[in-house]
Design an enzyme around this catalytic site. Structure first.
Site, short mmCIF file in Angstrom:
data_model
loop_
_atom_site.label_atom_id
_atom_site.label_comp_id
_atom_site.label_asym_id
_atom_site.label_seq_id
_atom_site.Cartn_x
_atom_site.Cartn_y
_atom_site.Cartn_z
N LYS A 62 0.84 -1.21 0.00
CA LYS A 62 0.00 0.00 0.00
C LYS A 62 0.88 1.26 0.00
O LYS A 62 0.76 2.13 0.87
CB LYS A 62 -0.98 0.00 1.18
CG LYS A 62 -1.99 -1.15 1.08
CD LYS A 62 -3.12 -1.02 2.06
CE LYS A 62 -4.09 -2.16 1.94
NZ LYS A 62 -3.56 -3.49 2.37
N GLY A 193 -8.07 -14.24 2.46
CA GLY A 193 -7.02 -14.57 3.41
C GLY A 193 -7.45 -15.59 4.44
O GLY A 193 -7.32 -16.80 4.23
O1 O7M Z 1 -9.72 -12.41 3.80
P1 O7M Z 1 -9.12 -11.58 4.92
O2 O7M Z 1 -10.08 -10.60 5.48
O3 O7M Z 1 -8.40 -12.39 5.95
O4 O7M Z 1 -7.92 -10.74 4.25
C1 O7M Z 1 -8.13 -9.71 3.33
C2 O7M Z 1 -6.82 -9.22 2.80
O5 O7M Z 1 -7.07 -8.15 1.89
C3 O7M Z 1 -5.88 -8.67 3.85
O6 O7M Z 1 -4.55 -8.91 3.41
C4 O7M Z 1 -6.14 -7.17 3.83
O7 O7M Z 1 -5.01 -6.43 4.21
C5 O7M Z 1 -6.47 -6.95 2.36
N1 O7M Z 1 -7.38 -5.83 2.05
C6 O7M Z 1 -8.61 -5.73 2.66
O8 O7M Z 1 -9.00 -6.59 3.44
N2 O7M Z 1 -9.41 -4.65 2.38
C7 O7M Z 1 -9.07 -3.69 1.50
O9 O7M Z 1 -9.83 -2.78 1.27
C8 O7M Z 1 -7.85 -3.79 0.85
C9 O7M Z 1 -7.04 -4.89 1.09
C10 O7M Z 1 -5.93 -5.06 0.24
O10 O7M Z 1 -5.48 -6.09 -0.14
O11 O7M Z 1 -5.44 -3.92 -0.24
C11 O7M Z 1 -4.56 -3.99 -1.25
#
Ligand code: O7M
Length: 217
Positions: A62, A193
């Site tokens: 990010k 994730g």
């Molecule tokens: O499935 P999860 O919730 O365990 O994980 C989601 C992943 O996506 C985790 O690595 C977060 O940091 C990322 N993410 C979000 O959950 N929401 C967002 O809006 C953006 C991200 C992301 O990957 O941004 C690039």
């Protein structure tokens, strides 16, 4: 990134062996593995190269800085073996363009966060999301990140960016979003994730999501 299973694993574990084991298990079900600060800070940058033998790696740092610093960061991440880097979009067009220029020279991808999937994204980010999506399209980024927790926003963002850019969508499973709903709303890939890496059988959890997506495409 090749569009095959439409699933990207978010590998937010902090143990190298666990990361490798999960990657081995799910490699056949994912189009890419997204890794970010949790895993890289715990294990080091060389984890990028190590996991790249299982799937293309998208580095979720990010990145949100001035153009020169964005370029310097992306250079290091590509050098470590990542195929794509995720940037924040709110820093504006010049910061994004510096990263996209470098990525194009190296045949790599830049993905831009529009608005995020968590509730707090409504405080400030959602107001900027559509403008960021337009900027990403103008800069010819490879794609944008948009929230699976709000599929209607994915549809809006798709209208803004057209069909050239990809939409990659996190928020499926642990955050309450549905893979099939967000693909129907216009996403190209879902990012998942915890529902995969915390499962006792990560490969079965991944397969289930891939099968769910197949039913709606
Ligand atoms: O499935 P999860 O919730 O365990 O994980 C989601 C992943 O996506 C985790 O690595 C977060 O940091 C990322 N993410 C979000 O959950 N929401 C967002 O809006 C953006 C991200 C992301 O990957 O941004 C690039």
């Amino acid at each position: 990134m090749e569009k095959n299973t439409r699933l990207i694993l978010a590998l937010d574990v902090t143990d190298r062996d666990e990361a490798i084991q999960i990657s081995e298990k799910v490699a056949g079900y994912v189009d890419a593995i997204k890794i970010g600060y949790p895993l890289v800070l715990a294990t080091g940058m060389d984890i990028i190269g190590q996991l790249s033998k299982y799937a293309p790696i998208i580095a979720d740092f990010k990145v949100a800085d001035i153009p020169n610093t964005n370029r310097l960061i992306c250079e290091q991440v590509f050098k470590a073996g990542a195929d794509g880097v995720i940037l924040q979009g709110f820093t504006g067009h010049d910061s994004l363009e510096a990263a996209v220029k470098l990525a194009k020279e190296q045949k790599k991808d830049i993905y831009v966060v529009t608005e995020m999937s968590h509730p707090g994204a409504l405080d400030f980010m959602q107001q900027a999301g559509e403008g960021i999506a337009k900027m990403a399209a103008d800069a010819k980024a490879s794609g944008v990140i948009a929230p699976a927790t709000r599929p209607e926003r994915v549809t809006e963002i798709r209208k803004i960016i057209g069909s050239e850019l990809s939409i990659i969508s996190p928020g499926v499973g642990a955050q309450g979003g549905s893979a099939s709903d967000v693909i129907k709303a216009g996403a190209d890939w879902v990012i998942v994730g915890r529902s995969i890496y915390q499962s006792n059988e990560p490969e079965m959890a991944a397969k289930k999501i891939v099968d769910e997506i197949k039913e709606v495409i």
